[in-house]
Design a protein around this motif. Structure first.
Motif, PDB file in Angstrom:
ATOM      1  N   VAL A 121       0.828  -1.200   0.000  1.00 12.05           N
ATOM      2  CA  VAL A 121       0.000   0.000   0.000  1.00 12.05           C
ATOM      3  C   VAL A 121       0.864   1.252   0.000  1.00 12.05           C
ATOM      4  O   VAL A 121       0.687   2.168  -0.807  1.00 12.05           O
ATOM      5  CB  VAL A 121      -0.945   0.009   1.220  1.00 12.05           C
ATOM      6  CG1 VAL A 121      -1.650   1.342   1.358  1.00 12.05           C
ATOM      7  CG2 VAL A 121      -1.957  -1.118   1.116  1.00 12.05           C
ATOM      8  N   ILE A 122       1.817   1.269   0.895  1.00  7.98           N
ATOM      9  CA  ILE A 122       2.608   2.483   1.080  1.00  7.98           C
ATOM     10  C   ILE A 122       3.458   2.799  -0.146  1.00  7.98           C
ATOM     11  O   ILE A 122       3.639   3.953  -0.502  1.00  7.98           O
ATOM     12  CB  ILE A 122       3.440   2.371   2.383  1.00  7.98           C
ATOM     13  CG1 ILE A 122       2.462   2.537   3.554  1.00  7.98           C
ATOM     14  CG2 ILE A 122       4.543   3.413   2.452  1.00  7.98           C
ATOM     15  CD1 ILE A 122       3.031   2.270   4.894  1.00  7.98           C
ATOM     16  N   LYS A 123       3.903   1.748  -0.840  1.00 11.63           N
ATOM     17  CA  LYS A 123       4.730   1.984  -2.025  1.00 11.63           C
ATOM     18  C   LYS A 123       3.907   2.128  -3.299  1.00 11.63           C
ATOM     19  O   LYS A 123       4.465   2.310  -4.379  1.00 11.63           O
ATOM     20  CB  LYS A 123       5.724   0.827  -2.192  1.00 11.63           C
ATOM     21  CG  LYS A 123       6.823   0.851  -1.141  1.00 11.63           C
ATOM     22  CD  LYS A 123       7.984  -0.033  -1.567  1.00 11.63           C
ATOM     23  CE  LYS A 123       8.982  -0.178  -0.438  1.00 11.63           C
ATOM     24  NZ  LYS A 123       9.284  -1.580  -0.151  1.00 11.63           N
ATOM     25  N   SER A 124       2.598   2.031  -3.183  1.00  9.31           N
ATOM     26  CA  SER A 124       1.792   2.100  -4.407  1.00  9.31           C
ATOM     27  C   SER A 124       1.775   3.531  -4.944  1.00  9.31           C
ATOM     28  O   SER A 124       2.200   4.476  -4.270  1.00  9.31           O
ATOM     29  CB  SER A 124       0.371   1.627  -4.124  1.00  9.31           C
ATOM     30  OG  SER A 124      -0.263   2.561  -3.295  1.00  9.31           O
ATOM     31  N   VAL A 125       1.252   3.692  -6.177  1.00  6.11           N
ATOM     32  CA  VAL A 125       1.276   5.001  -6.829  1.00  6.11           C
ATOM     33  C   VAL A 125       0.431   6.016  -6.055  1.00  6.11           C
ATOM     34  O   VAL A 125       0.831   7.160  -5.865  1.00  6.11           O
ATOM     35  CB  VAL A 125       0.742   4.869  -8.278  1.00  6.11           C
ATOM     36  CG1 VAL A 125       0.883   6.184  -9.027  1.00  6.11           C
ATOM     37  CG2 VAL A 125       1.467   3.748  -9.002  1.00  6.11           C
ATOM     38  N   SER A 126      -0.757   5.578  -5.600  1.00  9.42           N
ATOM     39  CA  SER A 126      -1.577   6.513  -4.818  1.00  9.42           C
ATOM     40  C   SER A 126      -1.997   5.852  -3.512  1.00  9.42           C
ATOM     41  O   SER A 126      -3.107   5.342  -3.383  1.00  9.42           O
ATOM     42  CB  SER A 126      -2.800   6.960  -5.618  1.00  9.42           C
ATOM     43  OG  SER A 126      -3.430   5.828  -6.163  1.00  9.42           O
ATOM     44  N   PRO A 127      -1.086   5.854  -2.540  1.00 10.56           N
ATOM     45  CA  PRO A 127      -1.356   5.147  -1.281  1.00 10.56           C
ATOM     46  C   PRO A 127      -2.588   5.670  -0.559  1.00 10.56           C
ATOM     47  O   PRO A 127      -3.339   4.896   0.034  1.00 10.56           O
ATOM     48  CB  PRO A 127      -0.085   5.386  -0.457  1.00 10.56           C
ATOM     49  CG  PRO A 127       0.625   6.513  -1.104  1.00 10.56           C
ATOM     50  CD  PRO A 127       0.229   6.514  -2.537  1.00 10.56           C
ATOM     51  N   GLY A 128      -2.827   6.990  -0.609  1.00 11.68           N
ATOM     52  CA  GLY A 128      -3.982   7.565   0.073  1.00 11.68           C
ATOM     53  C   GLY A 128      -5.274   6.962  -0.446  1.00 11.68           C
ATOM     54  O   GLY A 128      -6.146   6.559   0.327  1.00 11.68           O
ATOM     55  N   GLN A 129      -5.366   6.875  -1.780  1.00 11.03           N
ATOM     56  CA  GLN A 129      -6.573   6.292  -2.397  1.00 11.03           C
ATOM     57  C   GLN A 129      -6.771   4.855  -1.938  1.00 11.03           C
ATOM     58  O   GLN A 129      -7.897   4.412  -1.707  1.00 11.03           O
ATOM     59  CB  GLN A 129      -6.440   6.287  -3.931  1.00 11.03           C
ATOM     60  CG  GLN A 129      -6.507   7.657  -4.565  1.00 11.03           C
ATOM     61  CD  GLN A 129      -7.889   8.284  -4.410  1.00 11.03           C
ATOM     62  OE1 GLN A 129      -8.810   7.652  -3.905  1.00 11.03           O
ATOM     63  NE2 GLN A 129      -8.030   9.520  -4.814  1.00 11.03           N
ATOM     64  N   MET A 130      -5.649   4.138  -1.829  1.00  7.14           N
ATOM     65  CA  MET A 130      -5.775   2.735  -1.406  1.00  7.14           C
ATOM     66  C   MET A 130      -6.265   2.637   0.023  1.00  7.14           C
ATOM     67  O   MET A 130      -7.076   1.768   0.346  1.00  7.14           O
ATOM     68  CB  MET A 130      -4.440   2.012  -1.577  1.00  7.14           C
ATOM     69  CG  MET A 130      -4.179   1.730  -3.041  1.00  7.14           C
ATOM     70  SD  MET A 130      -2.830   0.582  -3.313  1.00  7.14           S
ATOM     71  CE  MET A 130      -3.507  -0.969  -2.764  1.00  7.14           C
ATOM     72  N   VAL A 131      -5.800   3.550   0.875  1.00  4.24           N
ATOM     73  CA  VAL A 131      -6.277   3.522   2.265  1.00  4.24           C
ATOM     74  C   VAL A 131      -7.780   3.827   2.301  1.00  4.24           C
ATOM     75  O   VAL A 131      -8.546   3.174   3.018  1.00  4.24           O
ATOM     76  CB  VAL A 131      -5.482   4.511   3.151  1.00  4.24           C
ATOM     77  CG1 VAL A 131      -6.082   4.578   4.548  1.00  4.24           C
ATOM     78  CG2 VAL A 131      -4.013   4.106   3.228  1.00  4.24           C
ATOM     79  N   VAL A 132      -8.209   4.797   1.498  1.00  2.00           N
ATOM     80  CA  VAL A 132      -9.639   5.122   1.462  1.00  2.00           C
ATOM     81  C   VAL A 132     -10.451   3.907   1.028  1.00  2.00           C
ATOM     82  O   VAL A 132     -11.482   3.575   1.618  1.00  2.00           O
ATOM     83  CB  VAL A 132      -9.917   6.313   0.494  1.00  2.00           C
ATOM     84  CG1 VAL A 132     -11.416   6.544   0.342  1.00  2.00           C
ATOM     85  CG2 VAL A 132      -9.245   7.578   0.999  1.00  2.00           C
ATOM     86  N   LYS A 133      -9.946   3.198   0.039  1.00  2.00           N
ATOM     87  CA  LYS A 133     -10.645   1.990  -0.438  1.00  2.00           C
ATOM     88  C   LYS A 133     -10.693   0.934   0.668  1.00  2.00           C
ATOM     89  O   LYS A 133     -11.724   0.272   0.878  1.00  2.00           O
ATOM     90  CB  LYS A 133      -9.909   1.477  -1.687  1.00  2.00           C
ATOM     91  CG  LYS A 133     -10.257   0.095  -2.161  1.00  2.00           C
ATOM     92  CD  LYS A 133     -11.349   0.165  -3.223  1.00  2.00           C
ATOM     93  CE  LYS A 133     -11.629  -1.166  -3.908  1.00  2.00           C
ATOM     94  NZ  LYS A 133     -12.179  -2.199  -3.059  1.00  2.00           N
ATOM     95  N   ILE A 134      -9.598   0.788   1.395  1.00  2.00           N
ATOM     96  CA  ILE A 134      -9.555  -0.198   2.487  1.00  2.00           C
ATOM     97  C   ILE A 134     -10.564   0.182   3.576  1.00  2.00           C
ATOM     98  O   ILE A 134     -11.294  -0.662   4.093  1.00  2.00           O
ATOM     99  CB  ILE A 134      -8.116  -0.302   3.059  1.00  2.00           C
ATOM    100  CG1 ILE A 134      -7.209  -0.971   2.020  1.00  2.00           C
ATOM    101  CG2 ILE A 134      -8.093  -1.075   4.371  1.00  2.00           C
ATOM    102  CD1 ILE A 134      -5.726  -0.881   2.326  1.00  2.00           C
ATOM    103  N   VAL A 135     -10.626   1.484   3.907  1.00  2.00           N
ATOM    104  CA  VAL A 135     -11.585   1.944   4.923  1.00  2.00           C
ATOM    105  C   VAL A 135     -13.021   1.688   4.431  1.00  2.00           C
ATOM    106  O   VAL A 135     -13.868   1.182   5.170  1.00  2.00           O
ATOM    107  CB  VAL A 135     -11.389   3.448   5.227  1.00  2.00           C
ATOM    108  CG1 VAL A 135     -12.546   4.000   6.053  1.00  2.00           C
ATOM    109  CG2 VAL A 135     -10.071   3.666   5.969  1.00  2.00           C
ATOM    110  N   HIS A 136     -13.270   1.997   3.175  1.00  2.00           N
ATOM    111  CA  HIS A 136     -14.603   1.785   2.604  1.00  2.00           C
ATOM    112  C   HIS A 136     -15.008   0.315   2.708  1.00  2.00           C
ATOM    113  O   HIS A 136     -16.088  -0.017   3.213  1.00  2.00           O
ATOM    114  CB  HIS A 136     -14.608   2.244   1.138  1.00  2.00           C
ATOM    115  CG  HIS A 136     -15.897   1.954   0.435  1.00  2.00           C
ATOM    116  ND1 HIS A 136     -16.151   0.753  -0.194  1.00  2.00           N
ATOM    117  CD2 HIS A 136     -17.022   2.702   0.289  1.00  2.00           C
ATOM    118  CE1 HIS A 136     -17.370   0.778  -0.700  1.00  2.00           C
ATOM    119  NE2 HIS A 136     -17.918   1.942  -0.425  1.00  2.00           N
ATOM    120  N   ASP A 137     -14.114  -0.577   2.276  1.00  2.00           N
ATOM    121  CA  ASP A 137     -14.456  -1.999   2.283  1.00  2.00           C
ATOM    122  C   ASP A 137     -14.665  -2.516   3.708  1.00  2.00           C
ATOM    123  O   ASP A 137     -15.574  -3.316   3.951  1.00  2.00           O
ATOM    124  CB  ASP A 137     -13.363  -2.815   1.580  1.00  2.00           C
ATOM    125  CG  ASP A 137     -13.331  -2.493   0.087  1.00  2.00           C
ATOM    126  OD1 ASP A 137     -14.247  -1.805  -0.396  1.00  2.00           O
ATOM    127  OD2 ASP A 137     -12.378  -2.921  -0.594  1.00  2.00           O
TER     128      ASP A 137
END
Ligand code: GDP
Length: 296
Positions: free
Chosen positions: A64-80
């Motif tokens: 997650v942290i090394k991904s291109v848009s880590p913030g977006q991934m965290v938002v997706k994780i929170v959503h799920d």
């Protein structure tokens, strides 16, 4: 609904997404704020804990942290994780049983039980084209029986004629029999309200349940009472075996703690929510849509 939580979460997650790179520390800091926001929304502590643990275990990883848009991934994780906490799929009222299908309505007095009984009857009759018969089992309060009869006229649904002197179980049996003879598809049994979780009335409701074998046992709970609503649901479920929850007064609930905790604490789905006093103010509960609303 959920206004204050929604504001806070958009603030916290917005600032994460605006940053390009994220460190583990950034994620942990954001999760601490999320935790605080959920507690302020009156979500049960155990639910908050398990939610933040889930998000942390998925979000604090190299991927997650090394991904291109880590913030977006965290938002997706929170959503799920929110959707999972709320129950994943929407679960409507289950009518999949031989007619007449019994629906037993239980809950504390003042929770909105009788109004909700009429709202559901109206929905089953108008939208799903079912023939519905309602009966009030509140032998202690003639006014409650009258209230259901008045609501029945208003929504165009039949109510069982009132016969003085019968017990709750006798009325329930009479309702099932009248439905069988009259070709009704659904019988809604509105049990007596009680001010607290009261043993005599629990025993009465259990007796009605045993005598009529309802396909659904719906607990009506007032979302404004927050964690009390969740505890009430646990108590009714332990005694009667609840198949689903209807949360009322969501229209006035800015915090949403009961709605957010109910599924995770009780294991029972919220099937419908009441959103006003009018007989059409009833909505389905869709975990995905609720999560979207919360996350803006
Ligand atoms: P019962 O004692 O549990 O049967 O409660 P009632 O059905 O008599 O409802 C108590 C009050 O709550 C009534 O004034 C209803 O109109 C109101 N009520 C029920 N559901 C809702 C809801 O979803 N939103 C709002 N704002 N009021 C509701």
């Amino acid at each position: 609904m959920f206004e204050s939580l929604s504001d806070k979460l958009s603030g916290i997650l917005g600032s994460l997404t605006r940053r390009g790179a994220l460190t583990e520390n950034d994620v942990n800091e954001a999760l601490r704020e999320v935790r605080r926001a959920l507690l302020e929304a009156d979500v049960a502590l155990e639910v908050v804990r398990s939610f933040t643990d889930t998000v942390r275990s998925r979000a604090v990883g190299a991927e997650v942290i090394k991904s291109v848009s880590p913030g977006q991934m965290v938002v997706k994780i929170v959503h799920d994780a929110l959707v999972e906490m709320l129950g994943k799929e929407a679960e409507g009222i289950d009518l999949n049983a031989p007619a007449p299908v019994g629906i037993l309505m239980v809950g504390l007095q003042g929770s909105g039980k009788t109004t909700t009984t009429a709202k559901i009857a109206r929905r089953l009759s108008d939208r799903m084209k079912r023939r519905v018969l309602m009966a009030s089992l509140d032998t202690r309060r003639p006014a409650a029986m009258e209230q259901l009869a008045v609501l029945g006229k208003q929504v165009g649904v039949d109510t069982l004629p009132i016969v003085a002197g019968q017990s709750a179980v006798q009325i329930a049996r009479r309702a099932m029999e009248a439905a069988r003879l009259g070709g009704y598809d659904v019988v809604m049994l509105d049990t007596a309200g009680r001010v607290t979780v009261d043993e005599a009335l629990m025993a009465e409701a259990a007796e009605v349940r045993a005598a009529t074998a309802p396909h659904e046992v719906l607990l009506v709970a007032d979302s404004l009472t927050g964690q009390d609503a969740v505890n009430t649901a646990k108590a009714f479920d332990g005694r009667l075996g609840v198949t689903g929850i209807v949360l009322t007064r969501m229209d006035g609930d800015g915090r949403g703690g009961a709605a957010l905790s109910m599924r995770a604490v009780t294991g029972k789905p919220i099937k419908l929510v009441g959103t006003g006093e009018k007989v059409d103010a009833l909505e389905e509960f869709h975990p995905g849509r609720v999560a979207n609303r919360i996350l803006g």
